[in-house]
Design an enzyme around this catalytic site. Sequence first.
Site, PDB file in Angstrom:
ATOM      1  N   ASP A 177       0.861  -1.180   0.000  1.00  0.00           N
ATOM      2  CA  ASP A 177       0.000   0.000   0.000  1.00  0.00           C
ATOM      3  C   ASP A 177       0.894   1.226   0.000  1.00  0.00           C
ATOM      4  OD1 ASP A 177      -2.301   1.651   0.266  1.00  0.00           O
ATOM      5  OD2 ASP A 177      -2.057   1.714   2.434  1.00  0.00           O
TER       6      ASP A 177
ATOM      7  N   CYS B 226      -4.363  -1.544  -1.847  1.00  0.00           N
ATOM      8  CA  CYS B 226      -4.518  -0.105  -2.057  1.00  0.00           C
ATOM      9  C   CYS B 226      -5.444   0.070  -3.248  1.00  0.00           C
ATOM     10  CB  CYS B 226      -3.140   0.499  -2.345  1.00  0.00           C
ATOM     11  SG  CYS B 226      -3.171   2.212  -2.875  1.00  0.00           S
TER      12      CYS B 226
ATOM     13  N   GLU C 135      -4.814  10.353   8.315  1.00  0.00           N
ATOM     14  CA  GLU C 135      -3.414  10.437   8.744  1.00  0.00           C
ATOM     15  C   GLU C 135      -3.252  11.343   9.953  1.00  0.00           C
ATOM     16  OE1 GLU C 135      -1.308  11.368   5.143  1.00  0.00           O
ATOM     17  OE2 GLU C 135      -2.097   9.502   4.327  1.00  0.00           O
TER      18      GLU C 135
ATOM     19  N   CYS D 278     -11.371   3.264  -0.677  1.00  0.00           N
ATOM     20  CA  CYS D 278     -10.013   3.602  -0.246  1.00  0.00           C
ATOM     21  C   CYS D 278      -9.818   2.916   1.097  1.00  0.00           C
ATOM     22  CB  CYS D 278      -9.864   5.118  -0.101  1.00  0.00           C
ATOM     23  SG  CYS D 278      -8.279   5.625   0.617  1.00  0.00           S
TER      24      CYS D 278
ATOM     25  N   HIS E  47      -8.343   3.733   3.611  1.00  0.00           N
ATOM     26  CA  HIS E  47      -8.440   4.618   4.783  1.00  0.00           C
ATOM     27  C   HIS E  47      -9.877   4.813   5.254  1.00  0.00           C
ATOM     28  CE1 HIS E  47      -4.441   6.026   3.390  1.00  0.00           C
ATOM     29  NE2 HIS E  47      -4.244   6.331   4.647  1.00  0.00           N
TER      30      HIS E  47
END
Lengths: 274, 274
Positions: free
Chosen positions: B10, B73, B153, B190, B192
């Site tokens: 990823d 990813c 993040e 995604c 995330h």
Amino acid sequence: MNNNPIGLFDSGVGGLTVLRSLQEVLPQENYIYLGDTARLPYGTKSKETIIRYALQCTDKLMEHNLKLLVMACNTVSSVALPALKEKYPHMDIIGVVEPGAQAACIASQKGHIAIIGTESTIRGKAYEHAILAINKHAKIVAKPSPLFVAMAEEGLIEGPLVEGIAAHYLDEIFKNTNAANTPDTLVLGCTHFPLFKKSIQNVVGNTVTLVDSAQTTAKAVQQLLKDKNHLRDSHDSQGSMRFLTTDDIAKFSQIGESFLGIPLKNNTVELVDL
Amino acid sequence: MNNNPIGLFDSGVGGLTVLRSLQEVLPQENYIYLGDTARLPYGTKSKETIIRYALQCTDKLMEHNLKLLVMACNTVSSVALPALKEKYPHMDIIGVVEPGAQAACIASQKGHIAIIGTESTIRGKAYEHAILAINKHAKIVAKPSPLFVAMAEEGLIEGPLVEGIAAHYLDEIFKNTNAANTPDTLVLGCTHFPLFKKSIQNVVGNTVTLVDSAQTTAKAVQQLLKDKNHLRDSHDSQGSMRFLTTDDIAKFSQIGESFLGIPLKNNTVELVDL
């Protein structure tokens, strides 16, 4: 006289605000700008990685026989300037942090200054050191505000959502019940942040002076070139601008225009591999 | 039987959600995970740059004698899978897009599916193609929502600000005056984005099913290894996990834990230079 180009370097397009200010002050100079758009952002990365990338970018720019190098990026200026000066001891290198700190100290009536920037810029404490070197009594508060970088890249620069994010970072500093404890100056310690001036001003209020380092950096460059008698022979008036990017040329040109403030032609942009 | 490790790759830590699902389904396997944290995010970069970086990461992982490679990813799966399969024609490579598309088609009652992801994932249209290959009558709406990556993040995963950003992206799709024109399924395209499930569900409402590809990807890997008789000889029960990262080890471990769901020890993480 020295007709060699001035080099500028940033992780992306934010440093074009510095080029814009330089072009206003020194329109006769030739400029070459490198934006490392393939690996941006730098501001969330480690010191070691930022230094490694900054050295690679500087090596590439040095191929162009520069007379002066501007680190047009707060993160690089905060973290990597000593390493760059060590590798290139004979090159004049100017970062954006010291000029920004000077501007903040001039703007602040009471010496109470807030700084926002990327995580790495804030962690590096370069602004604190530069401000305290000018005014050892300064009171400083610093806060990382990394979302602004992603928002700038998305073109999301004003409106209620932007002000909500600005408030998320800034209310705890500026919405103090005791006005005497509130800074009167806010340093926009990232070259992306001047895009948010209007929204940030709405959030912190009109009594707070917003400072960015683009103009003061341009003046520092002008002064240094004058002192060394290195200004360009300007008989042929306007200088040139060239751009190097590590990712898509069309995207660099498109997003870059809003930072540079003038059209940025695809044919002045070259793809480089670092 | 095949005791070689399964490789995962990823741009950062998001793919650890896929590793987490794999570990639940196949705890006896050995895993090696590469996160290219020095150059993240990929999702805002050009196709050419994503392919170049993905090939470099894959080359590095291939040094470890893999039996299977998982592109954990969405951006890489959407953009670079054909290039990777071309370079490594004899390696089994599984991306997250096809399993995610399958999960969406199973979840959607009326075949009306929304997709959010990075700019590159949405631009690449891989989800659309994969969904239409399963259900050619599907009605699809896709929207890039890159700010979620920066928020993940930063560890900003719930609260009014997160819901404000979710609404910024999703209201125009889901706050339709005509309920018949509203998708009943939303693909979190995604790795995330599963972190924001609660906030996103609050914004789109409980009638919409949220789908991510971690679990279906894990099942696809399990099926493939079974079919090829490549499952690990599991006499010594629990397999191992190793991690490679291109930026700071401590930060990888710290942020990675919230994605992996179990402690991630520094001594299992190695710094690599690509």
